[in-house]
Write a protein that holds these residues in place. Structure first.
Motif, PDB file in Angstrom:
ATOM      1  N   GLY A  41      -3.239  -0.242 -16.484  1.00  0.00           N
ATOM      2  CA  GLY A  41      -2.417  -0.783 -15.391  1.00  0.00           C
ATOM      3  C   GLY A  41      -3.290  -1.465 -14.354  1.00  0.00           C
ATOM      4  O   GLY A  41      -4.039  -0.808 -13.643  1.00  0.00           O
ATOM      5  N   GLY A  43      -2.575  -3.063 -11.514  1.00  0.00           N
ATOM      6  CA  GLY A  43      -1.886  -3.363 -10.258  1.00  0.00           C
ATOM      7  C   GLY A  43      -2.717  -2.907  -9.076  1.00  0.00           C
ATOM      8  O   GLY A  43      -3.949  -2.822  -9.163  1.00  0.00           O
ATOM      9  N   PHE A  44      -2.027  -2.606  -7.960  1.00  0.00           N
ATOM     10  CA  PHE A  44      -2.753  -2.249  -6.734  1.00  0.00           C
ATOM     11  C   PHE A  44      -3.648  -1.024  -6.945  1.00  0.00           C
ATOM     12  O   PHE A  44      -4.766  -0.971  -6.431  1.00  0.00           O
ATOM     13  N   ALA A  45      -3.186  -0.052  -7.727  1.00  0.00           N
ATOM     14  CA  ALA A  45      -4.005   1.142  -7.942  1.00  0.00           C
ATOM     15  C   ALA A  45      -5.070   0.892  -9.006  1.00  0.00           C
ATOM     16  O   ALA A  45      -6.261   1.118  -8.763  1.00  0.00           O
ATOM     17  N   GLU A  66      -4.298  -4.083 -19.285  1.00  0.00           N
ATOM     18  CA  GLU A  66      -3.176  -4.609 -18.478  1.00  0.00           C
ATOM     19  C   GLU A  66      -2.265  -5.425 -19.390  1.00  0.00           C
ATOM     20  O   GLU A  66      -2.731  -6.244 -20.179  1.00  0.00           O
ATOM     21  N   ALA A  67      -0.967  -5.181 -19.235  1.00  0.00           N
ATOM     22  CA  ALA A  67       0.014  -5.805 -20.118  1.00  0.00           C
ATOM     23  C   ALA A  67       0.109  -7.327 -19.933  1.00  0.00           C
ATOM     24  O   ALA A  67       0.439  -8.043 -20.874  1.00  0.00           O
ATOM     25  N   CYS A  74       4.812  -6.935  -5.819  1.00  0.00           N
ATOM     26  CA  CYS A  74       6.120  -6.600  -5.221  1.00  0.00           C
ATOM     27  C   CYS A  74       6.152  -6.802  -3.694  1.00  0.00           C
ATOM     28  O   CYS A  74       7.167  -7.301  -3.180  1.00  0.00           O
ATOM     29  N   ALA A 109      -0.729  -0.623 -23.397  1.00  0.00           N
ATOM     30  CA  ALA A 109      -1.172   0.681 -23.907  1.00  0.00           C
ATOM     31  C   ALA A 109       0.062   1.413 -24.416  1.00  0.00           C
ATOM     32  O   ALA A 109       1.025   1.603 -23.671  1.00  0.00           O
ATOM     33  N   PRO A 136       0.202   2.947 -14.264  1.00  0.00           N
ATOM     34  CA  PRO A 136       1.175   2.004 -14.833  1.00  0.00           C
ATOM     35  C   PRO A 136       2.442   1.831 -14.000  1.00  0.00           C
ATOM     36  O   PRO A 136       3.372   1.151 -14.432  1.00  0.00           O
ATOM     37  N   ALA A 137       2.508   2.524 -12.837  1.00  0.00           N
ATOM     38  CA  ALA A 137       3.675   2.417 -11.941  1.00  0.00           C
ATOM     39  C   ALA A 137       4.931   3.009 -12.571  1.00  0.00           C
ATOM     40  O   ALA A 137       4.853   4.038 -13.227  1.00  0.00           O
ATOM     41  N   ARG A 192       9.885   3.950  -5.802  1.00  0.00           N
ATOM     42  CA  ARG A 192       8.800   3.122  -5.252  1.00  0.00           C
ATOM     43  C   ARG A 192       9.291   2.389  -4.008  1.00  0.00           C
ATOM     44  O   ARG A 192      10.412   1.900  -3.962  1.00  0.00           O
ATOM     45  N   ASP A 321       2.192   4.527  -8.028  1.00  0.00           N
ATOM     46  CA  ASP A 321       3.602   4.931  -8.027  1.00  0.00           C
ATOM     47  C   ASP A 321       3.924   5.991  -9.082  1.00  0.00           C
ATOM     48  O   ASP A 321       4.887   6.745  -8.924  1.00  0.00           O
ATOM     49  N   LYS A 330       4.841   6.044  -2.068  1.00  0.00           N
ATOM     50  CA  LYS A 330       4.724   5.116  -3.193  1.00  0.00           C
ATOM     51  C   LYS A 330       4.669   3.699  -2.640  1.00  0.00           C
ATOM     52  O   LYS A 330       5.665   2.967  -2.629  1.00  0.00           O
ATOM     53  N   SER A 331       3.486   3.351  -2.107  1.00  0.00           N
ATOM     54  CA  SER A 331       3.293   2.024  -1.521  1.00  0.00           C
ATOM     55  C   SER A 331       2.024   1.405  -2.080  1.00  0.00           C
ATOM     56  O   SER A 331       1.135   2.118  -2.568  1.00  0.00           O
ATOM     57  N   ALA A 332       1.927   0.073  -1.976  1.00  0.00           N
ATOM     58  CA  ALA A 332       0.717  -0.614  -2.424  1.00  0.00           C
ATOM     59  C   ALA A 332      -0.466  -0.221  -1.546  1.00  0.00           C
ATOM     60  O   ALA A 332      -1.597  -0.094  -2.020  1.00  0.00           O
ATOM     61  N   PHE A 333      -0.193  -0.030  -0.246  1.00  0.00           N
ATOM     62  CA  PHE A 333      -1.252   0.363   0.685  1.00  0.00           C
ATOM     63  C   PHE A 333      -1.864   1.683   0.216  1.00  0.00           C
ATOM     64  O   PHE A 333      -3.093   1.818   0.085  1.00  0.00           O
TER      65      PHE A 333
HETATM   66  C1  LIG Z   1      10.687  -5.003  -3.322  1.00  0.00           C
HETATM   67  C2  LIG Z   1       9.433  -4.230  -3.074  1.00  0.00           C
HETATM   68  C3  LIG Z   1       8.730  -4.419  -1.899  1.00  0.00           C
HETATM   69  C4  LIG Z   1       7.562  -3.704  -1.651  1.00  0.00           C
HETATM   70  N1  LIG Z   1       6.896  -3.897  -0.469  1.00  0.00           N
HETATM   71  C5  LIG Z   1       5.778  -3.185  -0.205  1.00  0.00           C
HETATM   72  C6  LIG Z   1       5.081  -3.377   1.023  1.00  0.00           C
HETATM   73  O1  LIG Z   1       5.474  -4.190   1.861  1.00  0.00           O
HETATM   74  N2  LIG Z   1       3.974  -2.635   1.241  1.00  0.00           N
HETATM   75  C7  LIG Z   1       3.507  -1.728   0.331  1.00  0.00           C
HETATM   76  O2  LIG Z   1       2.478  -1.094   0.592  1.00  0.00           O
HETATM   77  N3  LIG Z   1       4.160  -1.533  -0.848  1.00  0.00           N
HETATM   78  C8  LIG Z   1       5.271  -2.224  -1.132  1.00  0.00           C
HETATM   79  N4  LIG Z   1       5.928  -2.033  -2.319  1.00  0.00           N
HETATM   80  C9  LIG Z   1       5.473  -0.972  -3.245  1.00  0.00           C
HETATM   81  C10 LIG Z   1       4.317  -1.453  -4.130  1.00  0.00           C
HETATM   82  O3  LIG Z   1       4.661  -2.611  -4.839  1.00  0.00           O
HETATM   83  C11 LIG Z   1       3.931  -0.354  -5.109  1.00  0.00           C
HETATM   84  O4  LIG Z   1       3.827   0.884  -4.430  1.00  0.00           O
HETATM   85  C12 LIG Z   1       2.588  -0.678  -5.744  1.00  0.00           C
HETATM   86  O5  LIG Z   1       2.688  -1.868  -6.491  1.00  0.00           O
HETATM   87  C13 LIG Z   1       2.108   0.488  -6.609  1.00  0.00           C
HETATM   88  O6  LIG Z   1       0.910   0.152  -7.233  1.00  0.00           O
HETATM   89  P1  LIG Z   1       0.660   0.578  -8.743  1.00  0.00           P
HETATM   90  O7  LIG Z   1      -0.726   0.127  -9.053  1.00  0.00           O
HETATM   91  O8  LIG Z   1       1.036   1.979  -8.952  1.00  0.00           O
HETATM   92  O9  LIG Z   1       1.707  -0.285  -9.589  1.00  0.00           O
HETATM   93  P2  LIG Z   1       1.766  -1.862  -9.812  1.00  0.00           P
HETATM   94  O10 LIG Z   1       1.107  -2.560  -8.695  1.00  0.00           O
HETATM   95  O11 LIG Z   1       3.171  -2.181 -10.117  1.00  0.00           O
HETATM   96  O12 LIG Z   1       0.885  -2.074 -11.117  1.00  0.00           O
HETATM   97  C14 LIG Z   1       1.217  -1.484 -12.343  1.00  0.00           C
HETATM   98  C15 LIG Z   1       0.590  -2.328 -13.453  1.00  0.00           C
HETATM   99  O13 LIG Z   1       0.588  -1.565 -14.659  1.00  0.00           O
HETATM  100  C16 LIG Z   1       0.841  -2.440 -15.737  1.00  0.00           C
HETATM  101  N5  LIG Z   1       1.309  -1.620 -16.858  1.00  0.00           N
HETATM  102  C17 LIG Z   1       2.376  -0.760 -16.873  1.00  0.00           C
HETATM  103  N6  LIG Z   1       2.439  -0.125 -18.069  1.00  0.00           N
HETATM  104  C18 LIG Z   1       1.393  -0.591 -18.803  1.00  0.00           C
HETATM  105  C19 LIG Z   1       0.943  -0.303 -20.124  1.00  0.00           C
HETATM  106  N7  LIG Z   1       1.567   0.590 -20.916  1.00  0.00           N
HETATM  107  N8  LIG Z   1      -0.132  -0.972 -20.575  1.00  0.00           N
HETATM  108  C20 LIG Z   1      -0.773  -1.875 -19.802  1.00  0.00           C
HETATM  109  N9  LIG Z   1      -0.394  -2.175 -18.533  1.00  0.00           N
HETATM  110  C21 LIG Z   1       0.679  -1.533 -18.046  1.00  0.00           C
HETATM  111  C22 LIG Z   1       1.879  -3.404 -15.178  1.00  0.00           C
HETATM  112  O14 LIG Z   1       1.896  -4.609 -15.927  1.00  0.00           O
HETATM  113  C23 LIG Z   1       1.368  -3.606 -13.753  1.00  0.00           C
HETATM  114  O15 LIG Z   1       0.488  -4.703 -13.662  1.00  0.00           O
HETATM  115  C24 LIG Z   1       7.083  -2.768  -2.610  1.00  0.00           C
HETATM  116  C25 LIG Z   1       7.797  -2.577  -3.807  1.00  0.00           C
HETATM  117  C26 LIG Z   1       8.959  -3.292  -4.033  1.00  0.00           C
HETATM  118  C27 LIG Z   1       9.697  -3.075  -5.325  1.00  0.00           C
END
Ligand SMILES: Cc1cc2nc3c(=O)[nH]c(=O)nc-3n(C[C@H](O)[C@H](O)[C@H](O)COP(=O)(O)OP(=O)(O)OC[C@H]3O[C@@H](n4cnc5c(N)ncnc54)[C@H](O)[C@@H]3O)c2cc1C
Length: 426
Positions: A41, A43-45, A66-67, A74, A109, A136-137, A192, A321, A330-333
């Motif tokens: 994954g 993403g932000f994490a 990463e997929a 988001c 994955a 993977p969120a 999330r 997430d 559950k935030s990007a921050f």
């Molecule tokens: C509408 C909306 C607005 C938001 N606004 C804010 C904000 O203003 N501030 C803030 O802090 N947060 C905000 N968030 C929340 C933020 O987007 C999430 O908390 C953040 O993205 C979590 O990070 P993550 O790395 O867990 O997941 P993500 O950033 O979603 O990354 C997950 C990654 O995993 C990959 N993945 C998943 N499964 C697999 C697999 N099996 N194999 C390979 N890759 C895989 C996906 O393709 C993706 O790239 C918002 C969310 C939404 C829906």
């Protein structure tokens, strides 16, 4: 979606040019002094964790699975829905991540074997690890809301994963006739981005006020209270009058089923038919977490607060997430902050050292209009085996702040997004 054949070629090419040890469980892998970490994954994490690991110890062989070769963020996707921002501003690639020495493996994955310590990709590629980080969120719980299927999401978009769903909801709003009703359903906790549905309602109301002044937004909620509620509701009154109506759980807001053919939301007391229907459905940790055995019966992944190692499967850490970690939002921050904590812990564990006890700050901005922002901040530390918020250390924007302060906070929100995406992908 990416082309699996070319992604596999790209992966092998990248691996061959750089750190090929991560590709297959070859005997030579054991000689890698820094150890092998696979992060699933980007993403932000996950992308933060992969880069941080490489910076902490360049000897660590880090592979990021990463997929998609393009990440769509988001945060600020509600602005895209409200026709205030182009989706291109949400998109990022992994060139800089790879330039840091992280081996990019583009693919999904699909399996993880904690005994053999391998991850399998959908195309059959197997990657060995000493430690696995899953980031993977979320996935939608398709079975949780009767009537809400993947086909229904093409009619009543969730737009809770940024990309095509975001654009679909935007197109529907643009096509809607003036006077049409927009209905948003918000789920029970946890999900999330807790303030996300209310920011979305605000920005859609902003769009309607300008473009479709006879239209309204109805928010049907499975909760009685929500994040930054007073700030949102004061802003709604000030900016939009009665254009946004919020129906709480106690007032019959919980949606019990949906009927996509007519874009109808059914509650215990009523039926609401929408011109544009946005279902924000119940969620759970994404599928790979379930496959790896790190989800519990809640559907989320319990973790140790110091290392983010799964409480269920040793050697697997869960971030972002997908994890359930006490008070961590559950935030990007927060995902970005805890990813650095996890990277430091993993680097130390690989060296046989004890991880340090961490602390971090989360600030969550929301927009009630493009130039009207507010925030809530918290400081978090582990206590009694959980992440707890440090009492009195955080804060929320004042309820009676003048417009100039709201406008400054909206600018801070943009500044935060630019800074974090530059750190993660730039
Ligand atoms: C509408 C909306 C607005 C938001 N606004 C804010 C904000 O203003 N501030 C803030 O802090 N947060 C905000 N968030 C929340 C933020 O987007 C999430 O908390 C953040 O993205 C979590 O990070 P993550 O790395 O867990 O997941 P993500 O950033 O979603 O990354 C997950 C990654 O995993 C990959 N993945 C998943 N499964 C697999 C697999 N099996 N194999 C390979 N890759 C895989 C996906 O393709 C993706 O790239 C918002 C969310 C939404 C829906």
């Amino acid at each position: 979606m990416i082309d699996k054949r070319s992604s596999r070629r790209d992966f092998i090419r990248t691996a061959a040019a750089g750190t090929s040890a991560a590709l297959f469980p070859l005997p030579g892998l054991a000689q890698n002094a820094g150890g092998r970490v696979v992060v699933v994954g980007g993403g932000f994490a996950g992308a933060t964790c992969a880069r941080a690991l490489k910076r902490l110890d360049p000897r660590i062989n880090v592979t990021l699975v990463e997929a998609s070769s393009t990440f769509t963020a988001c945060p600020f996707s509600n602005d895209v829905i409200a026709v205030q921002r182009d989706i291109a501003a949400q998109r990022f690639d992994y060139k800089k991540v790879a330039a840091d020495g992280v081996t990019m493996a583009f693919g999904t994955a699909s399996g993880a074997d904690p005994q053999a310590r391998t991850v399998t990709l959908a195309d059959g590629t197997r990657i060995s690890y000493d430690r696995l980080v899953l980031a993977p969120a979320v996935d939608i719980r398709w079975d949780a809301l009767p009537g809400y299927t993947e086909a229904a999401a093409e009619i009543m978009p969730h737009a809770w994963k940024a990309g095509e769903q975001t654009l679909l909801l935007r197109r529907q709003l643009e096509a809607m006739e003036d006077g049409g009703l927009v209905v948003i359903s918000a789920p029970a906790n946890p999900y999330r981005c807790p303030p996300g549905p209310y920011e979305r309602a605000s920005l859609i109301a902003y769009y309607l006020k300008i473009k479709k002044p006879r239209s309204k937004v109805l928010v049907l909620d499975a909760k009685d209270a929500f994040s930054k509620q007073r700030l949102f509701q004061d802003a709604w009154k000030e900016l939009y009058g009665d254009r946004i109506e919020w129906v709480s759980l106690s007032n019959g807001g919980k949606v019990t089923s949906v009927e996509p053919a007519t874009k109808t939301f059914v509650t215990d007391f009523d039926r609401h038919t929408a011109a544009v229907a946005n279902v924000i459905p119940p969620q759970k940790a994404a599928r790979i977490a379930e496959v790896a055995g790190v989800t519990d019966r809640t559907g989320w992944c319990p973790v140790d607060p110091v290392t983010f190692e799964s409480r269920l499967v040793p050697g697997i850490h869960v971030l972002g997430d997908a994890a359930i970690a006490g008070a961590v939002p559950k935030s990007a921050f927060a995902a970005n902050a805890v990813a650095k904590i996890c990277a430091a812990a993993v680097a130390r564990l690989l060296r046989g050292e004890a991880p340090a006890v961490p602390k971090f700050v989360n600030t969550c901005y929301s927009l009630a209009a493009p130039d009207y922002g507010f925030s809530v901040a918290g400081v978090y530390q582990p206590a009694s085996g959980q992440w707890l918020e440090v009492e009195g250390a955080g804060g929320i924007s004042p309820a009676d702040a003048p417009r100039v302060v709201r406008s400054q906070e909206a600018k801070f929100a943009h500044g935060w997004f630019n800074t974090i995406t530059a750190e993660v992908f730039g």
